[in-house]
Design a protein around this motif. Structure first.
Motif, PDB file in Angstrom:
ATOM      1  N   THR A 138       0.869  -1.039   0.087  1.00 61.28           N
ATOM      2  CA  THR A 138       0.045  -0.050  -0.026  1.00 61.28           C
ATOM      3  C   THR A 138       0.974   1.266   0.115  1.00 61.28           C
ATOM      4  O   THR A 138       2.199   1.171  -0.092  1.00 61.28           O
ATOM      5  CB  THR A 138      -0.711  -0.087   1.318  1.00 61.28           C
ATOM      6  N   ASN A 139       0.444   2.530  -0.004  1.00 60.21           N
ATOM      7  CA  ASN A 139       0.955   3.737  -0.120  1.00 60.21           C
ATOM      8  C   ASN A 139       1.327   3.886   1.478  1.00 60.21           C
ATOM      9  O   ASN A 139       2.025   4.852   1.775  1.00 60.21           O
ATOM     10  CB  ASN A 139       0.154   4.808  -0.681  1.00 60.21           C
ATOM     11  N   GLU A 163      -4.257   3.042  -0.158  1.00 61.64           N
ATOM     12  CA  GLU A 163      -4.328   2.685  -1.592  1.00 61.64           C
ATOM     13  C   GLU A 163      -3.832   1.268  -1.726  1.00 61.64           C
ATOM     14  O   GLU A 163      -2.208   1.166  -1.219  1.00 61.64           O
ATOM     15  CB  GLU A 163      -3.723   3.546  -2.687  1.00 61.64           C
ATOM     16  N   THR A 165      -2.095  -1.288  -3.752  1.00 55.99           N
ATOM     17  CA  THR A 165      -1.643  -1.302  -5.036  1.00 55.99           C
ATOM     18  C   THR A 165      -1.418  -2.827  -5.415  1.00 55.99           C
ATOM     19  O   THR A 165      -1.330  -3.248  -6.921  1.00 55.99           O
ATOM     20  CB  THR A 165      -0.292  -0.706  -5.339  1.00 55.99           C
ATOM     21  N   ASP A 175      10.743   0.162  -5.277  1.00 52.68           N
ATOM     22  CA  ASP A 175      10.449   0.623  -3.808  1.00 52.68           C
ATOM     23  C   ASP A 175      11.395   0.252  -3.112  1.00 52.68           C
ATOM     24  O   ASP A 175      11.896   0.551  -1.738  1.00 52.68           O
ATOM     25  CB  ASP A 175       9.198  -0.067  -3.391  1.00 52.68           C
TER      26      ASP A 175
END
Length: 344
Positions: A138-139, A163, A165, A175
């Motif tokens: 997620t964010n 969110e 993803t 990331d």
């Protein structure tokens, strides 16, 4: 006797409410670190040998930073930053490249690949899947799936976006690390553990799985599966696919040599040598029967595709009238290969 290690890394990660590791970020992983460095780390954190992931406190991180100042300024600077962390820290020490036994160990090996410290199939990744928890990416970071509904409700009540993803065992490579000299159109399509060589361009539909990748330079418009390593100057056309297993022959590395072209919607199940071309739409499995043609297009013999694995300067195509798979060799194949590369 000095301590010898295959790999060493200091990480910061995420744990669930049961203190199980969900993921670990290693900013500066080391391969075969110096013995003096290993000795200093071992004494500070009580390392007793073998492959271990040892939780460390911020105080230990600060102490390590001080001890390593003269031995490794880069690791010392990293530990100084980790000493400020509000998230769990871990020191992962691998005495040997053995079967994995913990989530931090699994993440370290994925980092070694994406940091280009080891090439695909250069590591023992046995047992990796059970050690990688399936989490919500997620964010707000990695979230345990059993804890996700409560986090979603909490986010709604606070008016803070949450969110999701993806729900997967593997996170996006970017990331964790962005290798130098690459272009990636859609970062969600490159998994941590991918090896993306300098000069590689991955277009929007390109995909690179863990333990697979490209030596670079080259362009990826199709799928690079786990176990596939693409050589320099090769192009994988849009929609093409590759397999990591030879049919009927057990698991092997599916390598793609330098200067190859695999056309759109094509695929391979055998290693390719240098300067091979597989025409668009042709899926070449290990057992595919192939008509070998001479320079006059006369049939020489019929072989299985596995018999041509790793050979250079081959053009694989399908006869539009008979449907037979054909292979042109030597001078004709080289000329056609160069013409196709120039056209693309």
């Amino acid at each position: 006797m000095p301590t010898t290690l295959f790999s060493l890394a200091f990480g910061v990660g995420t744990q669930n409410r049961q203190n199980d590791w969900l993921e670990v970020f290693y900013a500066q992983p080391l391969i075969r670190p110096a013995g003096e460095l290993c000795d200093a780390v071992a004494k500070c954190i009580g390392y007793s040998g073998g492959n271990q992931a040892i939780a460390i406190t911020t105080n230990q991180a600060a102490e390590l930073a001080e001890r390593l100042k003269s031995l490794d300024p880069v690791q010392s600077a990293l530990l100084t930053r980790l000493a400020e962390s509000h998230r769990p820290l871990v020191a992962t020490l691998l005495a040997e490249d053995a079967q994995l036994s913990s989530t931090p160990e699994a993440y370290l090996k994925l980092h070694l690949l994406s940091h280009r410290l080891v090439k695909p199939h250069g590591l023992n990744l046995a047992g990796i899947f059970p050690l990688l928890p399936n989490v919500a990416w997620t964010n707000q970071g990695a979230i345990d799936l059993t804890e996700l509904p409560a986090r979603q409700l909490e986010a709604r009540l606070k008016g803070t976006p949450l969110e999701v993803t993806s729900v997967d065992k593997f996170p996006k490579m970017t990331d964790y690390v962005v290798p130098a000299g690459v272009r990636i159109a859609d970062c969600a399509r490159i998994r941590l553990g991918a090896y993306v060589g300098e000069g590689t361009t991955v277009m929007h539909e390109g995909f690179i799985n863990f333990n697979g990748g490209t030596e670079g330079p080259g362009m990826i418009e199709g799928r690079v599966s786990a176990g596939v390593f693409v050589g320099k100057g090769s192009d994988l056309g849009g929609g093409c696919s590759t397999m990591g297993t030879l049919s009927g022959g057990g698991n092997i590395i599916i390598s793609v040599g330098e200067g190859c072209l695999i056309g759109a919607n094509a695929g391979i199940g055998i290693p390719l040598g240098d300067r091979n071309t597989v025409e668009a739409g042709l899926y070449l499995t290990a057992g595919t029967k192939v008509n070998l043609l001479d320079e006059g297009n006369q049939l020489v013999q019929v072989v299985k595709a596995r018999d041509l694995a790793g050979q250079a300067d081959l053009l694989f195509r399908r006869n539009s009238q008979t449907g037979a798979v054909e292979c042109k060799t030597h001078k004709t194949a080289i000329e056609l290969n160069e013409a196709l590369h120039a056209h693309n």
